[in-house]
Each structure stands twice: as structure tokens, then as C-alpha cells.
Design a protein around this motif. Sequence first.
Motif, PDB file in Angstrom:
ATOM      1  N   LEU A  46      10.648 -29.027  51.786  1.00 39.45           N
ATOM      2  CA  LEU A  46      10.050 -28.181  50.870  1.00 39.45           C
ATOM      3  C   LEU A  46      10.327 -26.772  51.547  1.00 39.45           C
ATOM      4  N   ASP A  47       9.941 -26.661  52.788  1.00 42.69           N
ATOM      5  CA  ASP A  47      10.292 -25.391  53.448  1.00 42.69           C
ATOM      6  C   ASP A  47      11.601 -25.028  53.383  1.00 42.69           C
ATOM      7  N   ARG A  48      12.425 -26.059  53.457  1.00 38.22           N
ATOM      8  CA  ARG A  48      14.032 -25.411  53.365  1.00 38.22           C
ATOM      9  C   ARG A  48      14.291 -25.139  51.832  1.00 38.22           C
ATOM     10  N   LEU A  49      13.622 -25.644  50.999  1.00 34.17           N
ATOM     11  CA  LEU A  49      14.027 -25.156  49.473  1.00 34.17           C
ATOM     12  C   LEU A  49      13.145 -23.862  49.155  1.00 34.17           C
ATOM     13  N   ASP A  50      12.126 -23.870  49.823  1.00 39.30           N
ATOM     14  CA  ASP A  50      11.510 -22.577  49.575  1.00 39.30           C
ATOM     15  C   ASP A  50      12.349 -21.378  50.232  1.00 39.30           C
ATOM     16  N   ALA A  51      13.027 -21.569  51.357  1.00 40.67           N
ATOM     17  CA  ALA A  51      13.988 -20.658  52.083  1.00 40.67           C
ATOM     18  C   ALA A  51      15.196 -20.341  51.103  1.00 40.67           C
ATOM     19  N   MET A  52      15.649 -21.188  50.546  1.00 35.79           N
ATOM     20  CA  MET A  52      16.692 -21.115  49.460  1.00 35.79           C
ATOM     21  C   MET A  52      16.230 -20.700  48.190  1.00 35.79           C
ATOM     22  N   GLY A  53      14.883 -20.283  47.975  1.00 36.89           N
ATOM     23  CA  GLY A  53      14.472 -19.749  46.615  1.00 36.89           C
ATOM     24  C   GLY A  53      14.579 -20.539  45.674  1.00 36.89           C
ATOM     25  N   LEU A  54      14.451 -21.966  45.844  1.00 38.78           N
ATOM     26  CA  LEU A  54      14.398 -23.018  44.672  1.00 38.78           C
ATOM     27  C   LEU A  54      12.970 -23.515  44.492  1.00 38.78           C
ATOM     28  N   VAL A  55      12.075 -23.235  45.251  1.00 36.25           N
ATOM     29  CA  VAL A  55      10.634 -23.707  44.992  1.00 36.25           C
ATOM     30  C   VAL A  55       9.712 -22.869  45.782  1.00 36.25           C
ATOM     31  N   THR A  56       8.529 -22.773  45.398  1.00 41.29           N
ATOM     32  CA  THR A  56       7.563 -22.070  46.136  1.00 41.29           C
ATOM     33  C   THR A  56       6.623 -23.314  46.969  1.00 41.29           C
ATOM     34  N   HIS A  57       6.609 -23.313  48.086  1.00 39.99           N
ATOM     35  CA  HIS A  57       5.972 -24.508  48.836  1.00 39.99           C
ATOM     36  C   HIS A  57       4.512 -23.950  49.489  1.00 39.99           C
ATOM     37  N   VAL A  58       3.526 -24.859  49.169  1.00 42.34           N
ATOM     38  CA  VAL A  58       2.088 -24.261  49.956  1.00 42.34           C
ATOM     39  C   VAL A  58       1.855 -25.575  50.522  1.00 42.34           C
ATOM     40  N   ARG A  59       1.237 -25.698  51.590  1.00 49.91           N
ATOM     41  CA  ARG A  59       0.701 -26.653  52.522  1.00 49.91           C
ATOM     42  C   ARG A  59      -0.744 -26.915  51.885  1.00 49.91           C
ATOM     43  N   ASN A  60      -1.018 -27.984  51.502  1.00 48.10           N
ATOM     44  CA  ASN A  60      -2.511 -28.484  51.014  1.00 48.10           C
ATOM     45  C   ASN A  60      -3.097 -29.090  51.939  1.00 48.10           C
ATOM     46  N   ASP A  61      -3.482 -28.812  53.112  1.00 47.70           N
ATOM     47  CA  ASP A  61      -4.023 -29.518  54.193  1.00 47.70           C
ATOM     48  C   ASP A  61      -5.370 -29.834  54.142  1.00 47.70           C
ATOM     49  N   GLY A  62      -6.252 -29.276  53.188  1.00 44.28           N
ATOM     50  CA  GLY A  62      -7.546 -29.512  53.046  1.00 44.28           C
ATOM     51  C   GLY A  62      -8.296 -28.388  53.969  1.00 44.28           C
ATOM     52  N   PRO A  63      -9.782 -28.453  53.688  1.00 43.53           N
ATOM     53  CA  PRO A  63     -10.552 -29.687  53.181  1.00 43.53           C
ATOM     54  C   PRO A  63     -10.458 -29.628  51.898  1.00 43.53           C
ATOM     55  N   TYR A  64     -10.574 -30.832  51.071  1.00 38.30           N
ATOM     56  CA  TYR A  64     -10.481 -30.881  49.706  1.00 38.30           C
ATOM     57  C   TYR A  64     -11.743 -30.900  48.779  1.00 38.30           C
ATOM     58  N   ALA A  65     -11.668 -30.508  47.633  1.00 35.61           N
ATOM     59  CA  ALA A  65     -13.030 -30.375  46.876  1.00 35.61           C
ATOM     60  C   ALA A  65     -13.089 -31.817  46.357  1.00 35.61           C
ATOM     61  N   LYS A  66     -14.387 -31.892  45.886  1.00 36.51           N
ATOM     62  CA  LYS A  66     -14.845 -33.374  45.056  1.00 36.51           C
ATOM     63  C   LYS A  66     -13.806 -33.982  44.453  1.00 36.51           C
ATOM     64  N   GLY A  67     -12.972 -33.295  43.706  1.00 38.51           N
ATOM     65  CA  GLY A  67     -12.257 -33.790  42.567  1.00 38.51           C
ATOM     66  C   GLY A  67     -10.971 -34.396  43.510  1.00 38.51           C
ATOM     67  N   GLY A  68     -10.897 -34.136  44.674  1.00 35.99           N
ATOM     68  CA  GLY A  68      -9.648 -34.968  45.446  1.00 35.99           C
ATOM     69  C   GLY A  68      -8.442 -33.786  45.789  1.00 35.99           C
ATOM     70  N   ILE A  69      -7.394 -34.351  46.146  1.00 37.81           N
ATOM     71  CA  ILE A  69      -6.301 -33.747  46.508  1.00 37.81           C
ATOM     72  C   ILE A  69      -5.593 -32.825  45.650  1.00 37.81           C
TER      73      ILE A  69
END
Length: 349
Positions: A46-69
Motif C-alpha cells: 500500500l505504501d508503494r501504491l500510495d507513492a504511485m498515486g493510486l491509493v491513500t494509505h493510512v496505518r490503523n495500528d490502534g488503539p481501537y475504539a469499542k466498535g473494533g478495527i
Amino acid sequence: MKFLAVLTVRNEAAFLLEWLAHHRAVGFTDFLVFSNDCQDGTDTMLDRLDAMGLVTHVRNDGPYAKGGIQFTALKAAADMAPVQQADWILPLDVDEFVNIHTGDHTLPALLAALPDATAITLTWRLFGNAGAIRYEDRPVTQTFTRAAPNVLYWPWRASMFKTLYRNDGTYAKLGVHRPRSPNKDRLENARWFDGEGRALDRKFATNRIFSPYGRPNHALVQLNHYPLGAMETYVLKADRGRAVHSDHMLDLDYWVERNFSTDDDRTVQRLAPQMQAELDRLKADPQLSDLHQQAVTWRKSRFETLLKREPFRALFGRLLMTPPTRPVSQRAARYLVHHANLGRNSDPD
């Protein structure tokens, strides 16, 4: 016109490029993708795809809300630029593929068929395992072609939908199945339609997450849902954990409620040439190609490791012994629904 798909993934690098290629062919212009705790290189891809301008990648490493990941990711997405700038939004999973049956099978064709819509429900059509045991590096949409009947009477979960909706301020937040936090002053102008092109009643604008079952829901558009894959893939899915109910290990209950294989449905392959062209372009990038192959190798190695552990070895054995799911008759479904209603309306004491 900006069409945004929002995705949450973990250890899905072997499937990610096909999913992206298909949805670019369908007409999505933007992709906001959250990754969490990946061991197979999904985050690096995803980092590579982001660098290519095809996606916006965000790392969702926590902590997580009660509703989950997944809930945590979608909550954070509301304030991000790709969401703020989008004309239409659809949260998806990597095992879900938009399948449009009208016009040239793209999003503009769907909107042309439903010009008054501000929200369109894309009802699942479940694609079963069809006896596949070992994972193969082949497109999911071409490997699994056996599906649930077009009309199902049970279970209600088989008729859940995801919502493609106009980002016009009617809803402030994204949801797994439907947009949330409606603006009451704007709800009057909300126009919800289903995958058959039927106008939906007002309750869909605020609180429904599944289509009425026991009737067709897919004439204009359906959401091909491949929740199982090969048995080997399902064991790895159990290891990965659930995006919503992350504390519940997948077992046979989830499998049986989704392993429908009675009908043949290859309609998604109408976009196969366009998808393949997009996929070839992606794999022409040496880094993406290498990351894909590494993910395939990782899946094989991880499965061998898991089979040394009793819960996963037992699960794989049960999958080998379990036949395809038999659709419930209309009469039996009515019996179940009757008792479900009795239970819902009874005194809890």
C-alpha cells in the motif's frame, strides 16, 4: 466526478491488486485504504501504491475504539481529505466486488439508471467455496463462480448490503454497511434505491442494514461477496481475525451461513478484460510484482505453520468434512422467522 472506495485490510496483499484493478475498471477514481498489523507485506504494498498515486494509505495500528478495527478506521476517515473531496463513497471489504448489470457495467452507468438516487444499496450475492481446498494464485472473480440462489429465504445475513451514497452532507460519518450520523435537516431530500431499482421507504435512510430477503435484489447491481475462498484461505482468515468482531474466531457457523454454491454466476467477468489490463499495469511495476509474489509465498508458509496448531488443524479438518450449504425452503424460513418474531416480542423475563 470522484468515486471513493474505502477499504480496511490486514494480510491481504495476495488479493489486493486484483481488487484494486477490478474497482478501477468499475469506475472508482479514489481509494482510501487502512492497514493494521500486517505480516505479509500488505502495508508495504500500500505504501508503494500510495507513492504511485493510486491509493491513500493510512496505518490503523490502534488503539481501537469499542466498535473494533474497522469502526475505528471509518470513524477516522470522516475528516480525511479523500472523504471530504469525494462525490460518492462506498466502504468495502477486500472480498467484495461491485458487479453492475446495466449499461457498460460502470458506476456512471449505474447512476444513469438511477438518476434520482442519493444512496444505492448493493446487496450481497454470496459466492461459496465450491469444494476448493488449496489456495491458488488466481483471480478470485474467476476462481469462484458458484453462488447463492438469486432469491434466498434464509439467513437474513445473506441479504446484507453496502451503501454507495452521495457525499452531499446528509451523513456526517461512514459506516460499515450504511452511512451514519444523518443531518435531520437534509434527510427529507435523501432518495434511497435498491439494486433492483426500487425506491426504498424512509426507514432505510436511517437504520436498515439488510435488504428484504425472499425476493430478487440484484437486477441493476449486486455486490459479489467471496467471504470464504479456498479452505486453506479460510484458515488464514480465521488466523487474521475479524475486522468488526475481532475477539470472535471464525468457525463453522460463519462458513455454513455463507457456503452457497447452487447457482453459476460469471457476470462479474464481463469486466475481466478491463480488470486484467489494469492488473497487468500494476504488476508491470517490479516492486508491486515482487510484493505480490512474496505475499503468495507467505500465505503458503503461514498455512503450514497453522496446521501445527490444534484449533486451526481442527478447523481445516471440519471444513474438509462439511458439504456445501443447502438453501432453506420458503416454508422453513417462514417457520424460523415466525419464532424469531415471537422471541423478539416476548417478555425477556
